[in-house]
Design a protein around this motif. Sequence first.
Motif: not given
Length: 139
Positions: A40-65
């Motif tokens: 949830v925190e990841l998606m909030n950051i990625l979609k925030s207009p105040d966040t810079p563009t990320y070149n790479i997103v690294v995701l673990d599979i087993n995360m909360p929320k």
Amino acid sequence: MHVSLNVVLAEDDKDYQEIFNNALTEVNIPTMLTVVSDGVELMNILKSPDTPTYNIVVLDINMPKKDGIECLKEIRQDRNLSSTFSVILTSSFDPLIKANAFDAGANLFLTKPENFDEYVEAVRKILTSDWQMNLPIFF
């Protein structure tokens, strides 16, 4: 002025967060790293207009929320994020999970290495994979 990759790591395990950051230092490729602990925190950051563009997103599979596969599907469905280079970095060796990750749109699937040197090489592979940055990030 230096060109830097802008990477976000979605990983709930503090030890793996530290290992990733240490491996990033060893790779010595200019990178700005943001670390989040759940989907949830990841998606909030990625979609925030105040966040810079990320070149790479690294995701673990087993995360909360929200797990890594759910986040990946959401990234691929968002027109502003859909072309972001997305990596699954997990402790799972399950071929079904790997297939699900690629079906959801993963560009790269890596299993977390057993030792630090292999982890450094995994991070190097993530940062130097055949992809193109959407926009260079300058600092």
